[in-house]
Design a protein around this motif. Structure first.
Motif, PDB file in Angstrom:
ATOM      1  N   TYR B  33     -11.764  70.353  69.745  1.00  0.00           N
ATOM      2  CA  TYR B  33     -11.207  68.923  69.444  1.00  0.00           C
ATOM      3  C   TYR B  33      -9.671  69.112  69.729  1.00  0.00           C
ATOM      4  CZ  TYR B  33     -15.291  69.709  66.398  1.00  0.00           C
ATOM      5  OH  TYR B  33     -16.576  69.872  65.788  1.00  0.00           O
ATOM      6  N   TYR B  35      -6.428  66.942  67.599  1.00  0.00           N
ATOM      7  CA  TYR B  35      -6.024  65.997  66.751  1.00  0.00           C
ATOM      8  C   TYR B  35      -4.515  65.858  66.671  1.00  0.00           C
ATOM      9  CZ  TYR B  35     -10.173  67.066  63.506  1.00  0.00           C
ATOM     10  OH  TYR B  35     -11.544  67.267  63.284  1.00  0.00           O
ATOM     11  N   GLN B  37      -1.029  64.825  64.409  1.00  0.00           N
ATOM     12  CA  GLN B  37      -0.620  64.848  62.934  1.00  0.00           C
ATOM     13  C   GLN B  37       0.747  64.137  62.964  1.00  0.00           C
ATOM     14  OE1 GLN B  37       0.333  68.433  60.684  1.00  0.00           O
ATOM     15  NE2 GLN B  37      -0.879  67.631  58.909  1.00  0.00           N
ATOM     16  N   LYS B  41       2.056  63.618  57.990  1.00  0.00           N
ATOM     17  CA  LYS B  41       1.073  64.425  57.744  1.00  0.00           C
ATOM     18  C   LYS B  41      -0.417  64.065  57.863  1.00  0.00           C
ATOM     19  CE  LYS B  41       3.283  68.430  56.080  1.00  0.00           C
ATOM     20  NZ  LYS B  41       2.983  69.849  55.601  1.00  0.00           N
ATOM     21  N   PHE B  42      -0.281  62.683  58.377  1.00  0.00           N
ATOM     22  CA  PHE B  42      -1.902  62.035  58.648  1.00  0.00           C
ATOM     23  C   PHE B  42      -2.517  62.923  59.724  1.00  0.00           C
ATOM     24  CE2 PHE B  42      -5.366  59.613  58.133  1.00  0.00           C
ATOM     25  CZ  PHE B  42      -5.429  58.654  59.040  1.00  0.00           C
ATOM     26  N   LEU B  43      -3.649  63.229  59.782  1.00  0.00           N
ATOM     27  CA  LEU B  43      -3.885  63.859  60.786  1.00  0.00           C
ATOM     28  C   LEU B  43      -5.349  63.177  61.348  1.00  0.00           C
ATOM     29  CD1 LEU B  43      -4.113  66.954  61.902  1.00  0.00           C
ATOM     30  CD2 LEU B  43      -5.868  67.628  60.576  1.00  0.00           C
ATOM     31  N   ILE B  45      -8.392  62.417  64.477  1.00  0.00           N
ATOM     32  CA  ILE B  45      -8.983  63.150  65.610  1.00  0.00           C
ATOM     33  C   ILE B  45      -8.631  62.181  67.071  1.00  0.00           C
ATOM     34  CG2 ILE B  45     -11.240  61.769  65.100  1.00  0.00           C
ATOM     35  CD1 ILE B  45     -12.559  64.521  66.108  1.00  0.00           C
ATOM     36  N   ILE B  56     -16.578  62.547  71.478  1.00  0.00           N
ATOM     37  CA  ILE B  56     -15.661  61.783  70.608  1.00  0.00           C
ATOM     38  C   ILE B  56     -14.707  61.555  71.408  1.00  0.00           C
ATOM     39  CG2 ILE B  56     -14.256  61.499  68.457  1.00  0.00           C
ATOM     40  CD1 ILE B  56     -16.080  63.564  67.134  1.00  0.00           C
ATOM     41  N   GLU B  58     -11.463  58.778  70.292  1.00  0.00           N
ATOM     42  CA  GLU B  58     -11.000  57.663  69.445  1.00  0.00           C
ATOM     43  C   GLU B  58     -10.389  56.893  70.142  1.00  0.00           C
ATOM     44  OE1 GLU B  58     -11.737  57.410  65.794  1.00  0.00           O
ATOM     45  OE2 GLU B  58     -13.356  58.134  67.162  1.00  0.00           O
ATOM     46  N   PHE B  90      -2.780  69.401  67.247  1.00  0.00           N
ATOM     47  CA  PHE B  90      -3.832  70.625  66.847  1.00  0.00           C
ATOM     48  C   PHE B  90      -4.988  70.607  67.536  1.00  0.00           C
ATOM     49  CE2 PHE B  90      -1.596  72.162  63.323  1.00  0.00           C
ATOM     50  CZ  PHE B  90      -0.693  71.435  62.844  1.00  0.00           C
ATOM     51  N   LEU B  97     -22.031  71.241  67.321  1.00  0.00           N
ATOM     52  CA  LEU B  97     -21.713  70.029  66.946  1.00  0.00           C
ATOM     53  C   LEU B  97     -22.448  69.494  65.679  1.00  0.00           C
ATOM     54  CD1 LEU B  97     -20.549  67.838  68.632  1.00  0.00           C
ATOM     55  CD2 LEU B  97     -22.769  66.887  69.473  1.00  0.00           C
ATOM     56  N   ALA B  98     -21.379  69.010  64.912  1.00  0.00           N
ATOM     57  CA  ALA B  98     -21.674  68.617  63.323  1.00  0.00           C
ATOM     58  C   ALA B  98     -22.676  67.743  63.579  1.00  0.00           C
ATOM     59  CB  ALA B  98     -20.521  68.186  62.715  1.00  0.00           C
ATOM     60  N   GLY B  99     -23.777  67.909  62.860  1.00  0.00           N
ATOM     61  CA  GLY B  99     -25.076  66.982  62.772  1.00  0.00           C
ATOM     62  C   GLY B  99     -26.199  67.453  63.386  1.00  0.00           C
ATOM     63  N   ALA B 104     -21.669  69.172  58.977  1.00  0.00           N
ATOM     64  CA  ALA B 104     -20.164  69.659  59.716  1.00  0.00           C
ATOM     65  C   ALA B 104     -20.068  70.877  59.711  1.00  0.00           C
ATOM     66  CB  ALA B 104     -19.260  68.731  59.276  1.00  0.00           C
ATOM     67  N   GLN B 107     -14.154  73.864  61.057  1.00  0.00           N
ATOM     68  CA  GLN B 107     -13.554  73.946  62.196  1.00  0.00           C
ATOM     69  C   GLN B 107     -12.095  74.715  62.036  1.00  0.00           C
ATOM     70  OE1 GLN B 107     -12.605  69.684  63.146  1.00  0.00           O
ATOM     71  NE2 GLN B 107     -14.381  69.073  62.979  1.00  0.00           N
TER      72      GLN B 107
END
Lengths: 113, 118
Positions: B33, B35, B37, B41-43, B45, B56, B58, B90, B97-99, B104, B107
């Motif tokens: 993945y 990410y 930030q 500090k909002f992280l 994906i 994924i 986004e 990050f 794969l989650a699911g 999940a 990570q």
């Protein structure tokens, strides 16, 4: 919009005290995870709680989950200076959302020696 | 032995430049993945790859292009850098794969790359 929101945004306590952080989320989830981030570092996974669980323990950590209120709390007992970090909750919606974790903005915890 | 490593740790560059961030994991994980930030500090994906396949993507400007030469590497290339791209990026990886196994996966995060665009 942000899925998880943490409360408080910052928490300052003395060593030995307990620290409680809360996380609220908006949509249904499959599980909720808590991560810790030390300053200047990546996130470290702490604990995962599934939607059919109400409480989980790991060492000095206790996590609760209330799906009816869409909220979770992380309790750190007998805190230490080394617990100083930011703590994030992250939710996984399940289904076809695969690895997509949605993070909250975090709680900055400062533990004074 | 670093599980998830990123290079460089710091990247300072001018607006309009093109830059790449590299990520490698030695955990044998199938999924990686990226990410972002922000300063609050909002992280969030950005991308996820599973066995070199994009899973994924986004809502990220197409100036950002991930590349996965093999499942142990996921690089992020950014074209025409803008001031708003300044953030910490990050890389992370997970077993699967989650699911796929009903939940999940944990990570594992790299140390981050602090990008500053001047």
């Amino acid at each position: 919009s942000q899925q998880g929101e943490e409360d408080p945004q910052a928490l300052s306590i003395q060593e030995g005290e307990n620290a409680t952080m809360n996380c609220s989320y908006k949509t249904s989830i499959n599980n909720l995870q808590w991560y810790r981030q030390n300053s200047g570092r990546g996130l470290v996974h702490l604990i995962l709680i599934r939607s059919n669980e109400r409480e989980k323990h790991s060492g000095r950590l206790r996590v609760t989950l209330d799906t009816s209120k869409k909220s979770s709390s992380l309790l750190i007992t007998a805190s230490r200076a080394a617990d100083t970090a930011s703590y994030f909750c992250a939710t996984w919606a399940g289904g076809t959302s695969y690895g997509k974790l949605t993070f909250g903005q975090g709680t900055i915890l400062t533990v004074h020696p | 032995d670093t599980a998830v490593s990123q290079t460089p740790k710091y990247l300072v560059t001018q607006m309009g430049n093109d830059k790449s961030i590299k990520c490698e994991q030695n955990l044998g994980h199938d999924t990686m993945y990226w990410y972002k930030q922000d300063s609050k500090k909002f992280l969030k994906i950005m991308f996820s790859y599973n066995n070199k396949e994009l899973i994924i993507n986004e809502t990220v400007p197409n100036r950002f292009s991930p590349k996965s030469p093999d499942k142990a590497h996921l690089n992020l290339h950014i074209n025409s850098l803008e001031l708003g791209d300044s953030a910490v990026y990050f890389c992370a990886s997970s077993q699967g794969l989650a699911g796929s196994r009903g939940g999940a996966d944990t990570q594992y995060f790299g140390p981050g790359t602090r990008l500053t665009v001047l």
